[in-house]
Design a protein around this motif. Sequence first.
Motif, PDB file in Angstrom:
ATOM      1  N   SER A   1       1.186  -1.197   0.011  1.00 35.15           N
ATOM      2  CA  SER A   1      -0.182   0.354   0.056  1.00 35.15           C
ATOM      3  C   SER A   1       1.070   1.347   0.067  1.00 35.15           C
TER       4      SER A   1
ATOM      5  N   HIS B   1      -6.524  12.189   0.948  1.00 41.02           N
ATOM      6  CA  HIS B   1      -5.572  11.191   0.841  1.00 41.02           C
ATOM      7  C   HIS B   1      -5.842  10.133   0.248  1.00 41.02           C
TER       8      HIS B   1
ATOM      9  N   ARG C   1      -4.312   0.455  -2.586  1.00 42.40           N
ATOM     10  CA  ARG C   1      -3.888  -0.810  -1.696  1.00 42.40           C
ATOM     11  C   ARG C   1      -3.403  -1.528  -2.199  1.00 42.40           C
TER      12      ARG C   1
ATOM     13  N   HIS D   1      -5.856  -3.637   4.788  1.00 43.56           N
ATOM     14  CA  HIS D   1      -6.744  -3.357   5.163  1.00 43.56           C
ATOM     15  C   HIS D   1      -7.807  -3.902   5.090  1.00 43.56           C
TER      16      HIS D   1
ATOM     17  N   ASN E   1      -9.850  10.068   0.156  1.00 41.74           N
ATOM     18  CA  ASN E   1     -10.413  10.550   1.414  1.00 41.74           C
ATOM     19  C   ASN E   1      -9.729  11.734   1.731  1.00 41.74           C
TER      20      ASN E   1
ATOM     21  N   GLU F   1     -15.333   7.568   2.779  1.00 47.49           N
ATOM     22  CA  GLU F   1     -14.495   6.796   1.927  1.00 47.49           C
ATOM     23  C   GLU F   1     -14.702   6.981   0.359  1.00 47.49           C
TER      24      GLU F   1
ATOM     25  N   ARG G   1     -14.237   4.813  -2.770  1.00 44.80           N
ATOM     26  CA  ARG G   1     -13.592   3.872  -2.997  1.00 44.80           C
ATOM     27  C   ARG G   1     -13.015   3.134  -4.879  1.00 44.80           C
TER      28      ARG G   1
ATOM     29  N   GLU H   1       3.616   8.029   2.080  1.00 50.24           N
ATOM     30  CA  GLU H   1       4.108   7.615   2.311  1.00 50.24           C
ATOM     31  C   GLU H   1       4.062   6.116   2.523  1.00 50.24           C
ATOM     32  N   GLY H   2       4.489   5.312   2.779  1.00 52.02           N
ATOM     33  CA  GLY H   2       4.758   3.446   2.302  1.00 52.02           C
ATOM     34  C   GLY H   2       5.276   3.115   1.027  1.00 52.02           C
TER      35      GLY H   2
END
Length: 135
Positions: free
Chosen positions: A30, A45, A49, A53, A62, A72, A74, A124-125
């Motif tokens: 992710s 954000h 993914r 999660h 989001n 959210e 999706r 991030e990530g």
Amino acid sequence: MECGMVLTHLKVQPGECIAVKGTVPPDAKSFALNMGRAGSDLALHFNPRFESHGDTCIIICNSLQGGEWGQEQREPDFPFQQGQDAKICISFDDQELTLALPGEQQLKFPNRLGLEAIEFFSVEGDFRVKSIKFK
Ligand SMILES: C=CCO[C@@H]1O[C@H](CO)[C@@H](O[C@@H]2O[C@H](CO)[C@H](O)[C@H](OCc3cn(-c4n[nH]c(N)n4)nn3)[C@H]2O)[C@H](O)[C@H]1NC(C)=O
């Protein structure tokens, strides 16, 4: 979650673009691109993914206001591949944020915060940034 690059004191205006190029590691689970006024006030954000999660190959979008997540959005069309490079271009206006994704896919997300300038941007990530340009 581990934190990668954080940019603050930006002044990205409506109609301008943030172009991020990077590499998705082969074992990516992710990653997230966050943009807004600050880390706790995000207009977007953007969270692809691969396996995280309980989700598989889906983009979660989001907003975050005062540290509280919104509803959210999706997106099952998933243009990212583990082990591949990717380019993401982000722009916005008073109504929505627009993301140009790989494979000429485009994603829109409402500007819930009424953002007038992007001042904060973080990655991030599982995304290794190779370049970031402000156009
Ligand atoms: C089904 C009942 C509970 O719903 C779940 O509630 C979780 C907690 O709120 C949701 O996950 C959060 O979803 C947020 C977006 O709505 C954020 O993605 C939040 O993580 C923040 C974050 C992610 N990252 C990050 N992404 N990748 C990496 N390496 N780091 N760093 N900070 C995630 O922990 C998760 O998306 C949500 N799942 C569903 C199906 O709604």
